[in-house]
Design a protein around this motif. Structure first.
Motif, PDB file in Angstrom:
ATOM      1  N   ILE A   1     -12.028   6.054  -6.156  1.00  5.84           N
ATOM      2  CA  ILE A   1     -11.359   5.562  -7.250  1.00  5.84           C
ATOM      3  C   ILE A   1     -10.950   7.299  -7.299  1.00  5.84           C
ATOM      4  CG2 ILE A   1     -12.773   6.699  -9.221  1.00  5.84           C
ATOM      5  CD1 ILE A   1     -14.695   4.853  -9.499  1.00  5.84           C
ATOM      6  N   VAL A   2     -11.412   8.807  -6.631  1.00  2.00           N
ATOM      7  CA  VAL A   2     -10.744   9.946  -6.361  1.00  2.00           C
ATOM      8  C   VAL A   2      -8.955   9.464  -6.208  1.00  2.00           C
ATOM      9  CG1 VAL A   2     -10.661  12.170  -6.132  1.00  2.00           C
ATOM     10  CG2 VAL A   2     -12.467  11.420  -6.268  1.00  2.00           C
ATOM     11  N   THR A   3      -8.964   8.973  -4.634  1.00  3.91           N
ATOM     12  CA  THR A   3      -7.882   8.784  -4.201  1.00  3.91           C
ATOM     13  C   THR A   3      -7.027   8.232  -5.247  1.00  3.91           C
ATOM     14  OG1 THR A   3      -8.684   7.241  -2.944  1.00  3.91           O
ATOM     15  CG2 THR A   3      -9.053   9.149  -1.840  1.00  3.91           C
ATOM     16  N   GLY A   4      -7.037   7.158  -5.999  1.00  3.01           N
ATOM     17  CA  GLY A   4      -6.467   5.997  -6.872  1.00  3.01           C
ATOM     18  C   GLY A   4      -6.047   7.189  -7.827  1.00  3.01           C
ATOM     19  N   ALA A   5      -6.937   8.124  -8.581  1.00  2.00           N
ATOM     20  CA  ALA A   5      -6.198   9.073  -9.536  1.00  2.00           C
ATOM     21  C   ALA A   5      -5.151  10.560  -8.572  1.00  2.00           C
ATOM     22  CB  ALA A   5      -7.419  10.009  -9.660  1.00  2.00           C
ATOM     23  N   VAL A   6      -5.605  10.397  -7.528  1.00  2.00           N
ATOM     24  CA  VAL A   6      -3.984  11.089  -6.430  1.00  2.00           C
ATOM     25  C   VAL A   6      -3.138  10.820  -6.916  1.00  2.00           C
ATOM     26  CG1 VAL A   6      -3.590  12.516  -4.403  1.00  2.00           C
ATOM     27  CG2 VAL A   6      -5.964  12.342  -5.395  1.00  2.00           C
ATOM     28  N   VAL A   7      -3.117   9.124  -6.238  1.00  2.00           N
ATOM     29  CA  VAL A   7      -1.690   7.978  -6.492  1.00  2.00           C
ATOM     30  C   VAL A   7      -1.036   8.254  -7.892  1.00  2.00           C
ATOM     31  CG1 VAL A   7      -0.888   6.004  -6.195  1.00  2.00           C
ATOM     32  CG2 VAL A   7      -2.437   6.849  -4.620  1.00  2.00           C
ATOM     33  N   ARG A   8      -2.300   8.213  -8.604  1.00  2.00           N
ATOM     34  CA  ARG A   8      -1.812   7.993  -9.950  1.00  2.00           C
ATOM     35  C   ARG A   8      -0.846   9.010 -10.305  1.00  2.00           C
ATOM     36  NH1 ARG A   8      -3.682   4.986 -14.275  1.00  2.00           N
ATOM     37  NH2 ARG A   8      -2.638   5.175 -16.887  1.00  2.00           N
ATOM     38  N   VAL A   9      -1.124  10.495 -10.506  1.00  2.00           N
ATOM     39  CA  VAL A   9      -0.652  11.451 -10.922  1.00  2.00           C
ATOM     40  C   VAL A   9       0.007  12.378  -9.876  1.00  2.00           C
ATOM     41  CG1 VAL A   9      -3.210  12.594 -12.450  1.00  2.00           C
ATOM     42  CG2 VAL A   9      -2.062  13.197  -9.332  1.00  2.00           C
ATOM     43  N   THR A  10       0.077  11.834  -8.690  1.00  2.00           N
ATOM     44  CA  THR A  10       1.432  12.143  -7.682  1.00  2.00           C
ATOM     45  C   THR A  10       2.459  11.233  -8.110  1.00  2.00           C
ATOM     46  OG1 THR A  10       0.204  10.753  -5.891  1.00  2.00           O
ATOM     47  CG2 THR A  10      -0.270  13.195  -6.531  1.00  2.00           C
ATOM     48  N   GLY A  11       2.711  10.704  -8.782  1.00  2.00           N
ATOM     49  CA  GLY A  11       3.696   9.535  -9.114  1.00  2.00           C
ATOM     50  C   GLY A  11       3.621   8.247  -7.717  1.00  2.00           C
ATOM     51  N   SER A  12       2.985   8.378  -6.786  1.00  2.00           N
ATOM     52  CA  SER A  12       2.596   7.571  -5.126  1.00  2.00           C
ATOM     53  C   SER A  12       2.281   6.068  -6.209  1.00  2.00           C
ATOM     54  CB  SER A  12       1.808   7.934  -4.554  1.00  2.00           C
ATOM     55  OG  SER A  12       2.797   9.350  -4.276  1.00  2.00           O
ATOM     56  N   GLY A  13       2.896   5.252  -7.289  1.00  2.00           N
ATOM     57  CA  GLY A  13       1.985   4.438  -7.496  1.00  2.00           C
ATOM     58  C   GLY A  13       2.982   3.478  -7.167  1.00  2.00           C
ATOM     59  N   LEU A  14       3.865   3.339  -6.294  1.00  2.00           N
ATOM     60  CA  LEU A  14       5.201   2.327  -5.683  1.00  2.00           C
ATOM     61  C   LEU A  14       6.057   2.938  -4.883  1.00  2.00           C
ATOM     62  CD1 LEU A  14       6.423   0.659  -9.043  1.00  2.00           C
ATOM     63  CD2 LEU A  14       4.994  -0.509  -8.014  1.00  2.00           C
ATOM     64  N   GLY A  15       4.476   3.925  -4.095  1.00  2.00           N
ATOM     65  CA  GLY A  15       5.180   4.469  -2.596  1.00  2.00           C
ATOM     66  C   GLY A  15       5.467   3.762  -1.686  1.00  2.00           C
ATOM     67  N   CYS A  16       4.429   2.133  -2.060  1.00  2.00           N
ATOM     68  CA  CYS A  16       4.512   0.806  -0.636  1.00  2.00           C
ATOM     69  C   CYS A  16       4.909   0.050  -1.607  1.00  2.00           C
ATOM     70  CB  CYS A  16       3.012   0.777  -0.494  1.00  2.00           C
ATOM     71  SG  CYS A  16       2.566   2.072   1.212  1.00  2.00           S
ATOM     72  N   PRO A  17       6.122  -0.193  -1.658  1.00  2.00           N
ATOM     73  CA  PRO A  17       6.783  -1.277  -2.577  1.00  2.00           C
ATOM     74  C   PRO A  17       6.230  -2.902  -2.830  1.00  2.00           C
ATOM     75  CG  PRO A  17       8.633  -0.785  -1.192  1.00  2.00           C
ATOM     76  CD  PRO A  17       7.271   0.367  -1.146  1.00  2.00           C
ATOM     77  N   GLU A  18       5.617  -2.700  -1.889  1.00  2.00           N
ATOM     78  CA  GLU A  18       4.933  -3.739  -1.547  1.00  2.00           C
ATOM     79  C   GLU A  18       3.457  -4.094  -1.164  1.00  2.00           C
ATOM     80  OE1 GLU A  18       7.055  -6.932  -2.076  1.00  2.00           O
ATOM     81  OE2 GLU A  18       9.220  -5.849  -2.431  1.00  2.00           O
ATOM     82  N   TRP A  19       3.209  -5.827  -1.348  1.00  2.00           N
ATOM     83  CA  TRP A  19       1.208  -5.347  -1.065  1.00  2.00           C
ATOM     84  C   TRP A  19       1.752  -7.172  -0.286  1.00  2.00           C
ATOM     85  CZ3 TRP A  19      -2.145  -9.069  -1.823  1.00  2.00           C
ATOM     86  CH2 TRP A  19      -3.759  -8.350  -1.541  1.00  2.00           C
ATOM     87  N   PRO A  20       0.934  -6.902   0.724  1.00  2.00           N
ATOM     88  CA  PRO A  20       0.447  -6.454   2.010  1.00  2.00           C
ATOM     89  C   PRO A  20       0.915  -5.379   2.761  1.00  2.00           C
ATOM     90  CG  PRO A  20      -0.159  -8.360   2.371  1.00  2.00           C
ATOM     91  CD  PRO A  20       0.514  -8.451   1.490  1.00  2.00           C
ATOM     92  N   ASN A  21       1.492  -5.943   2.743  1.00  2.00           N
ATOM     93  CA  ASN A  21       2.492  -4.780   3.234  1.00  2.00           C
ATOM     94  C   ASN A  21       3.484  -3.900   2.755  1.00  2.00           C
ATOM     95  OD1 ASN A  21       2.564  -7.115   5.820  1.00  2.00           O
ATOM     96  ND2 ASN A  21       4.496  -7.967   5.456  1.00  2.00           N
ATOM     97  N   CYS A  22       3.763  -2.538   3.454  1.00  2.00           N
ATOM     98  CA  CYS A  22       4.432  -1.398   2.501  1.00  2.00           C
ATOM     99  C   CYS A  22       5.118  -1.482   2.315  1.00  2.00           C
ATOM    100  CB  CYS A  22       3.684  -0.417   3.369  1.00  2.00           C
ATOM    101  SG  CYS A  22       4.414   1.436   2.814  1.00  2.00           S
ATOM    102  N   THR A  23       6.732  -1.986   3.433  1.00  2.00           N
ATOM    103  CA  THR A  23       7.604  -2.518   2.964  1.00  2.00           C
ATOM    104  C   THR A  23       8.040  -3.855   3.500  1.00  2.00           C
ATOM    105  OG1 THR A  23       8.610  -1.544   4.382  1.00  2.00           O
ATOM    106  CG2 THR A  23       8.513   0.339   3.341  1.00  2.00           C
ATOM    107  N   ASP A  24       8.963  -4.756   2.805  1.00  2.00           N
ATOM    108  CA  ASP A  24       9.854  -5.681   3.251  1.00  2.00           C
ATOM    109  C   ASP A  24       9.538  -6.021   5.024  1.00  2.00           C
ATOM    110  OD1 ASP A  24      10.148  -6.339   0.859  1.00  2.00           O
ATOM    111  OD2 ASP A  24      12.211  -5.043   0.987  1.00  2.00           O
ATOM    112  N   SER A  25       9.933  -5.078   5.844  1.00  2.00           N
ATOM    113  CA  SER A  25       9.692  -5.145   7.490  1.00  2.00           C
ATOM    114  C   SER A  25       8.382  -4.865   7.623  1.00  2.00           C
ATOM    115  CB  SER A  25      11.149  -4.841   7.983  1.00  2.00           C
ATOM    116  OG  SER A  25      11.176  -3.190   7.050  1.00  2.00           O
ATOM    117  N   THR A  26       7.900  -3.037   7.138  1.00  2.00           N
ATOM    118  CA  THR A  26       6.378  -2.328   7.537  1.00  2.00           C
ATOM    119  C   THR A  26       5.275  -2.681   7.126  1.00  2.00           C
ATOM    120  OG1 THR A  26       7.047  -0.176   6.922  1.00  2.00           O
ATOM    121  CG2 THR A  26       8.320  -0.823   9.157  1.00  2.00           C
TER     122      THR A  26
END
Length: 541
Positions: free
Chosen positions: A70-95
């Protein structure tokens, strides 16, 4: 004599039983179970076992991991990293993993995803431990499996959150799914720690307040997600849609609900007995700290660090509310629902426990702390009523030197009879009893670490208790109820008075010996939450 169990699989030849397995209408359940291939966990449970303490430890780690995600989810949010990996379940289209191109935001988001994998390992450990636990507890095992499926739910909702480009509605659902995981982890942990301990039932007012407190806390969490959905931290540095609501009005509603939760917690604290207030007091402390963090957020213009602290506080408040609710709704243990009167022909529940073949230990229950000790001893009122509307009231008073002399004669004779019933010759039994008392109480009532009390109900003597305290461990050497006072609940009241005194004086564990033939005493101790830790066997030659 040893028993060897062989499986149906012949390891030497590699032959397996012919398939299909056929069942007849006359097969018993045990026969059917023997024909069916066991699951890996069932097979493992036949080979190994895990104690309740280890399972409780695993459940506690699962709670910690739930809070951490829960805390790391908040860290993702306040650092603006929610779309740091723009895809799911992969992080990017190729990796699958984050790459240098995704930068710090990708590393933060991918780290949060990796933590979900670690949480799966923790819960997997809990599932295996719960299955191997002896005695097996189905509620704990179900709770462990439920955590696993809630983790799967969280992963799916997390993927939808990415696909929906951080829609505030889905982000709120993702946070509530994480809270659901924390709820299941907290309930499982509570069960693993408290299952064997007798718990007095809560008053109707406390039960009602606990329910209202839980639902109000849930409303506080939901409104908190709305505050986040309208606030400045969207979860990504890009332009993300926010909820079309007035942030100031929603924040005011959130503060009002928080005030209501604090008021309910204080009311709960006032209606509980002294010994049952610890969890509620801790919850009140967390609420006050959470309020201070909220004020800090306002003063710092919703600083990201304060937001992370506020999210952690909200999770702790919810876990505390759940635990307080469980205290008020807990199903009474067998100790509080089995009548004091055994069926006709059963022995009364008294024990002679100076030395014996069965050893039982129990965690000291979370009973109310004793009042300051006075000259007239320790006073205790039992939670169990032998008759509707009646109460058992026991006062423990230390033995005097004169009382000890007469008590020792009778106790030693009684102990000799117990040894005789175990198959020891009369001469040897008398000698063993005399040696035991001489070794244990060389200085009588002044023997260091030993405490001997007579138990009184008003002016009437109803029994006695002999207990030794060594460090954090208390040991009951002897307890008995007067012959004409048995089957009235005094045995249980004396035992619980001893547990309260031990807890007040620093003990965390209490143990005793009991003879195998003393069925009534064994039944009472098991009802009180004692677990067998050893057994001594003998054979005549």
């Amino acid at each position: 004599m040893s028993i060897v169990l062989r499986s149906k699989f012949n390891r030497a030849s590699g032959a397996r039983p012919a398939l299909p397995i056929r069942f007849s209408n006359t097969d018993s359940r045990a026969a059917i179970r023997n024909k069916v291939v066991k699951s890996p966990l069932a097979w493992l449970a036949e080979q190994y076992s895990v104690g309740p303490r280890q399972v409780a430890c695993a459940a506690g780690v699962a709670v910690t991991a739930s809070l951490l995600i829960i805390v790391t989810g908040a860290v993702v949010r306040v650092t603006g990293s929610g779309l740091g990996c723009p895809e799911w379940p992969n992080c990017t289209d190729s990796t699958f993993a984050a790459t240098p191109e995704t930068g710090l935001h990708g590393a933060i988001e991918y780290g949060n995803r990796l933590l979900t994998g670690a949480l799966c390992l923790v819960v997997g450990w809990l599932i295996v431990g719960s299955r191997l636990r002896r005695p097996l507890s189905r509620p704990i095992l179900r709770g462990a499996w439920l955590q696993f499926w809630v983790i799967i739910l969280n992963a799916i909702v997390g993927g939808i959150t990415v696909w929906m480009r951080l829609s505030p509605y889905v982000v709120a659902a993702h946070f509530l799914a994480a809270i659901l995981l924390l709820t299941t982890a907290t309930v499982t942990w509570d069960r693993s720690r408290r299952e064997a301990v007798p718990t007095p039932p809560a008053s109707p007012r406390a039960r009602a307040l606990g329910t209202i407190l839980l639902f109000t806390s849930a409303a506080l969490l939901v409104v908190g997600t709305v505050v986040s959905g309208t606030g400045p931290h969207a979860g990504d540095s890009s332009d993300v849609t926010r909820l079309p609501l007035d942030w100031t009005s929603i924040t005011t509603a959130h503060a009002t609900l928080a005030t209501a939760v604090v008021a309910l917690t204080i009311a709960m604290l006032l209606c509980q007995p002294a010994g049952a207030r610890r969890r509620t007091a801790v919850l009140l402390g967390v609420l006050l700290a959470q309020g201070a963090v909220g004020v800090l957020e306002v003063l710092t213009d919703v600083h990201s660090g304060a937001v992370v602290l506020h999210v952690l506080g909200s999770a702790l408040v919810w876990a505390g509310a759940v635990r307080v609710f469980l205290d008020t709704r807990r199903v009474p243990s067998r100790a509080s629902i089995i009548p004091e009167f055994p069926p006709a022909g059963r022995r009364a529940a008294q024990s002679e426990v100076a030395a014996s073949p069965r050893r039982l230990y129990a965690r000291v229950p979370g009973l109310p702390a004793d009042p300051p000790r006075c000259a007239d001893g320790v006073r205790f009122s039992s939670h169990l009523d032998p008759y509707p509307g009646a109460r058992v009231d026991v006062r423990l008073e230390p033995m005097t030197e004169e009382e000890f002399g007469s008590w020792k004669v009778g106790a030693e004779a009684h102990f000799t009879q117990s040894i005789l019933r175990s198959g020891v010759p009369a001469t040897a039994a008398a000698a063993e009893a005399a040696e035991t008392f001489a070794a244990l109480l060389p200085d009588g009532v002044a023997t260091a670490g030993h405490h001997l009390w007579y138990a009184y109900d008003g002016d009437r003597r109803v029994g006695f208790l002999w207990l030794k305290l060594t460090g954090f461990t208390a040991f009951v050497y002897n307890i008995a109820v007067e012959q004409d006072q048995r089957r009235r609940g005094y045995g249980r009241a004396i035992m619980e008075a001893g547990e309260r005194w031990s807890r007040t004086n620093g003990a965390t564990t209490i143990g005793l010996h009991v003879f195998t033939h003393n069925h009534g005493a064994r039944s009472l101790y098991e009802q009180l939450g004692y677990l067998e830790t050893g057994r001594r066997l003998s054979k005549g030659l």
